[in-house]
Design a protein around this motif. Sequence first.
Motif, PDB file in Angstrom:
ATOM      1  N   ASN A  56       0.807  -1.225   0.000  1.00 45.13           N
ATOM      2  CA  ASN A  56       0.000   0.000   0.000  1.00 45.13           C
ATOM      3  C   ASN A  56       0.835   1.268   0.000  1.00 45.13           C
ATOM      4  O   ASN A  56       0.280   2.374   0.103  1.00 45.13           O
ATOM      5  CB  ASN A  56      -0.930   0.001   1.220  1.00 45.13           C
ATOM      6  CG  ASN A  56      -1.958  -1.114   1.160  1.00 45.13           C
ATOM      7  OD1 ASN A  56      -2.437  -1.464   0.090  1.00 45.13           O
ATOM      8  ND2 ASN A  56      -2.276  -1.692   2.313  1.00 45.13           N
ATOM      9  N   ALA A  57       2.143   1.135  -0.106  1.00 46.80           N
ATOM     10  CA  ALA A  57       3.012   2.316  -0.115  1.00 46.80           C
ATOM     11  C   ALA A  57       2.683   3.199  -1.311  1.00 46.80           C
ATOM     12  O   ALA A  57       2.493   2.705  -2.429  1.00 46.80           O
ATOM     13  CB  ALA A  57       4.474   1.888  -0.146  1.00 46.80           C
ATOM     14  N   GLN A  58       2.617   4.498  -1.062  1.00 47.25           N
ATOM     15  CA  GLN A  58       2.266   5.443  -2.111  1.00 47.25           C
ATOM     16  C   GLN A  58       3.519   6.101  -2.687  1.00 47.25           C
ATOM     17  O   GLN A  58       4.514   6.289  -1.999  1.00 47.25           O
ATOM     18  CB  GLN A  58       1.339   6.517  -1.554  1.00 47.25           C
ATOM     19  CG  GLN A  58       0.027   5.978  -1.001  1.00 47.25           C
ATOM     20  CD  GLN A  58      -0.807   5.274  -2.053  1.00 47.25           C
ATOM     21  OE1 GLN A  58      -1.080   5.853  -3.114  1.00 47.25           O
ATOM     22  NE2 GLN A  58      -1.208   4.047  -1.778  1.00 47.25           N
ATOM     23  N   GLY A  59       3.455   6.454  -3.949  1.00 54.30           N
ATOM     24  CA  GLY A  59       4.566   7.143  -4.584  1.00 54.30           C
ATOM     25  C   GLY A  59       5.033   6.440  -5.832  1.00 54.30           C
ATOM     26  O   GLY A  59       4.784   5.245  -6.026  1.00 54.30           O
ATOM     27  N   GLU A  60       5.710   7.185  -6.685  1.00 56.82           N
ATOM     28  CA  GLU A  60       6.197   6.651  -7.950  1.00 56.82           C
ATOM     29  C   GLU A  60       7.654   6.227  -7.889  1.00 56.82           C
ATOM     30  O   GLU A  60       8.200   5.740  -8.878  1.00 56.82           O
ATOM     31  CB  GLU A  60       6.011   7.693  -9.055  1.00 56.82           C
ATOM     32  CG  GLU A  60       4.549   7.996  -9.355  1.00 56.82           C
ATOM     33  CD  GLU A  60       3.794   6.734  -9.762  1.00 56.82           C
ATOM     34  OE1 GLU A  60       4.206   6.089 -10.750  1.00 56.82           O
ATOM     35  OE2 GLU A  60       2.813   6.385  -9.082  1.00 56.82           O
ATOM     36  N   GLY A  61       8.301   6.432  -6.725  1.00 60.73           N
ATOM     37  CA  GLY A  61       9.666   5.967  -6.553  1.00 60.73           C
ATOM     38  C   GLY A  61      10.700   6.839  -7.244  1.00 60.73           C
ATOM     39  O   GLY A  61      10.389   7.829  -7.915  1.00 60.73           O
ATOM     40  N   GLU A  62      11.932   6.440  -7.085  1.00 62.94           N
ATOM     41  CA  GLU A  62      13.078   7.145  -7.665  1.00 62.94           C
ATOM     42  C   GLU A  62      13.565   6.389  -8.892  1.00 62.94           C
ATOM     43  O   GLU A  62      13.781   5.179  -8.848  1.00 62.94           O
ATOM     44  CB  GLU A  62      14.193   7.231  -6.618  1.00 62.94           C
ATOM     45  CG  GLU A  62      15.405   8.018  -7.042  1.00 62.94           C
ATOM     46  CD  GLU A  62      16.444   8.109  -5.938  1.00 62.94           C
ATOM     47  OE1 GLU A  62      17.584   8.542  -6.254  1.00 62.94           O
ATOM     48  OE2 GLU A  62      16.144   7.742  -4.789  1.00 62.94           O
ATOM     49  N   ASP A  63      13.745   7.103  -9.993  1.00 60.84           N
ATOM     50  CA  ASP A  63      14.134   6.461 -11.250  1.00 60.84           C
ATOM     51  C   ASP A  63      15.456   5.714 -11.123  1.00 60.84           C
ATOM     52  O   ASP A  63      16.430   6.238 -10.590  1.00 60.84           O
ATOM     53  CB  ASP A  63      14.272   7.500 -12.362  1.00 60.84           C
ATOM     54  CG  ASP A  63      12.932   8.036 -12.831  1.00 60.84           C
ATOM     55  OD1 ASP A  63      11.900   7.434 -12.477  1.00 60.84           O
ATOM     56  OD2 ASP A  63      12.925   9.059 -13.540  1.00 60.84           O
ATOM     57  N   VAL A  64      15.450   4.500 -11.631  1.00 63.98           N
ATOM     58  CA  VAL A  64      16.668   3.693 -11.727  1.00 63.98           C
ATOM     59  C   VAL A  64      17.059   3.528 -13.192  1.00 63.98           C
ATOM     60  O   VAL A  64      18.215   3.667 -13.572  1.00 63.98           O
ATOM     61  CB  VAL A  64      16.465   2.304 -11.081  1.00 63.98           C
ATOM     62  CG1 VAL A  64      17.710   1.443 -11.265  1.00 63.98           C
ATOM     63  CG2 VAL A  64      16.110   2.438  -9.607  1.00 63.98           C
ATOM     64  N   GLU A  65      16.080   3.222 -14.018  1.00 66.55           N
ATOM     65  CA  GLU A  65      16.297   3.049 -15.457  1.00 66.55           C
ATOM     66  C   GLU A  65      15.119   3.675 -16.197  1.00 66.55           C
ATOM     67  O   GLU A  65      13.960   3.363 -15.894  1.00 66.55           O
ATOM     68  CB  GLU A  65      16.420   1.570 -15.816  1.00 66.55           C
ATOM     69  CG  GLU A  65      16.629   1.321 -17.303  1.00 66.55           C
ATOM     70  CD  GLU A  65      16.616  -0.152 -17.670  1.00 66.55           C
ATOM     71  OE1 GLU A  65      16.943  -0.464 -18.833  1.00 66.55           O
ATOM     72  OE2 GLU A  65      16.264  -0.980 -16.813  1.00 66.55           O
ATOM     73  N   VAL A  66      15.422   4.536 -17.126  1.00 62.16           N
ATOM     74  CA  VAL A  66      14.386   5.157 -17.953  1.00 62.16           C
ATOM     75  C   VAL A  66      14.816   5.056 -19.411  1.00 62.16           C
ATOM     76  O   VAL A  66      15.922   5.467 -19.776  1.00 62.16           O
ATOM     77  CB  VAL A  66      14.155   6.633 -17.571  1.00 62.16           C
ATOM     78  CG1 VAL A  66      13.152   7.266 -18.542  1.00 62.16           C
ATOM     79  CG2 VAL A  66      13.656   6.750 -16.141  1.00 62.16           C
TER      80      VAL A  66
END
Length: 754
Positions: free
Chosen positions: A334-344
């Motif tokens: 249930n953690a909210q957020g889009e996270g930190e980019d690792v690979e784009v």
Amino acid sequence: MTDYPPRQNGKNEKFPTQEEPVNISRRRLLLATAGVTAGALVLGFGFPVKQARAKGSPATLAPGTRVPAFLEIRPDNVIRFQCPFAEGGQGIFTAMAQIVGEELDADPSTFLVENAPAGADYLIMEGGIRSTGGSESVRSSYFTMRRLGALARQMLLQAAAEVLQVPVASLKTEPGKVIHEASGRSLPYGQLAARALDMPVPDVASVKLKHPSDFRWIGKPVKRLDVYEKSTGKAVYTIDCSVEGMLHAAVQHAPRLGLKVGTIRNEAQVQSMKGIHSVHKLPGAVAVVAERWWNAKQAAEALQIDWLEPDESEKFRYMPADFSSAAFVEELANAQGEGEDVEVKGHFAQAMKEAKTTLTAQYHSQHLNHAQLEPPTALARFNDDGTLELWIPNQEPELFQADVAALTGLDISKVFIHSPLMGGFFGRHFNYDHSAMAYPQAIQLARAVGRPVKLIWSREEEFLRDTHRPMAAVRFSAGLDAEGYPIAIQAISTCEGAAEGIAGKKDDKIDETSVEGLAGKAYAIPNVRIAQLYKKGPVMVGYWRSVGNSMNDFLYESFLDEIADKGGKDPFELRMRLLKGNSRLTTLLRAVEELSGGWKAGPYTAADGSRRARGVAMASPFGTQAAAIAEVSIENGQVRVHQIWEAIDPGNIVNPAIIEAQVNSAVALGLSQVLIEESLYEKGKPVARNYDLYPILPPSRMARVHVRIVESGAKMGGIGEPPLPAIPPAVANAVARLTGKRVRSMPLSRHDFT
């Protein structure tokens, strides 16, 4: 296996410099007590090369070229080799003997291999370190160890030239001897050893390595050097070590991590028990020292201790009384957020808008124990000369040496780390927080009682204080085009990586262990976003065989099969399509297909009448490529894995027999985690305190394993861990094919497939 050691900018500032000798007088003492015949080419105890002997050599020898630190050739031609990497069952002693022996021109069977002591000479890996982990041992030292053998051979040739009074160029070697063809004379290495000791170590540039076409032993299935001793019970692990005057110790840890010792209600009664020497309060534990370990264990278990909650300032490592694995799974999910980019790569959001079809899924992985056979053990002895000796299973001697020096206040030159064989490790024997390690307790007890102390944690105490494989919840999204092929994929992993868990905090950079197996995939999906959402938990986490790949490849490769199902594609053919143009991986996929007798997903009826299906998965950990196919059926509502076919491409190989053994070992552990292993917490305490509640794969559930080694000629990769990660998803994909039920978490024993 398992595993990455913690590093700081690629350096370890506490290590002694390359030029720093390590207690030479003690090394001479060891030499005398080892029964080495006088005049042997002593290359096993860390002697610095004396200036007189180094004349004409580089002023500072490069790591791995200080020959006297590694080798000793005895008069009987036995070659004692100090291996810079620890043996824990993975076969590194044999592989190192093959590599060094190849260039030395000495049969590996004549090698006596031991774990090298802590010291600057053995920091041969990039960044000036050494570590047995991350499947790096062979691949990080292959050319260094070959050069070491070549340098030693050159020293022997120079010695023979002096004895025979002939030019060095007129000599050659055959296994174990130098030959002068013109006269027919020959000299065994052992006879030349004394004179070779006085030879300067040649310049590295002066020796030429063999062409692979001339190899005698590299690439061959050389017999393991440790089989006899292990088969006859002669192999020595830390748990077998003893010294004169030694006492034994056992501990009772606090039931929850972070609690403090309060009152010991029955201390007097325990102190009066048979054979008891003393009772000691330690951080988060109480220890009993006795003449025999069994007496110490019984007494430790009898202790009645009032445990106290820590102050707020003391809660760095603390397990709340209300923590449960089930609640933590929900918290991650249930953690909210889009996270930190690792690979784009590309434009994921735009591609999703343009996709003909989309799908989402959430997967999660479980905590796992290491559950190695040998429980944590440490033997500590303070000597009259102010030195401290420590016998411990470990994967990084110099890091332990530095930590012990800081812990005791001793100069690092006064600390000696002995590294016996490890009775299994899988990442358990890195230098974790002291609450997870036995050696700080052994040191404290030895100092307190004034005698050597060997501490053994019972299995129950190990399960209470083991570090665990991290838990993660991963949210997947994918978009497909009109033909059913993926054009976009996103994975957001909510987790605490192993390195983050060890540090107890998130660093400025992404912890690679949290996303390996998700990021960097070779599949040609044009729009990709991989991210991490950091979530700290109270369970101590650490490195586990194949680290992040062990869970993330299960998650990713299972979701890839969901993409195949959604697009109406065969999962094998989808992978071939997405790897088009990648000759190495398509060759590997074709190899495992051929090994399995041809791809057939199923379900189908086997010869025994059972309904079966197959699943496929791939993984690319530690510089090696792997592809696996699993065949499963359902028996009494549970998964039965009949066969595993695995093709593995480590680029180049040293010993195919060891590789096959490691594949079998990795398959066993991979099956164990996907089928039955899980570490659970309730009310802040681990549910399992022994193997009864933490079952590992029994022989009856082991699959038949078929292995194909593919040598692509690419840069050498690892082998101890790479065969594992493709196994769990191959099994899960086969189960989904057979049952129509997609399972998004491990272990499968939690699910009923009746």
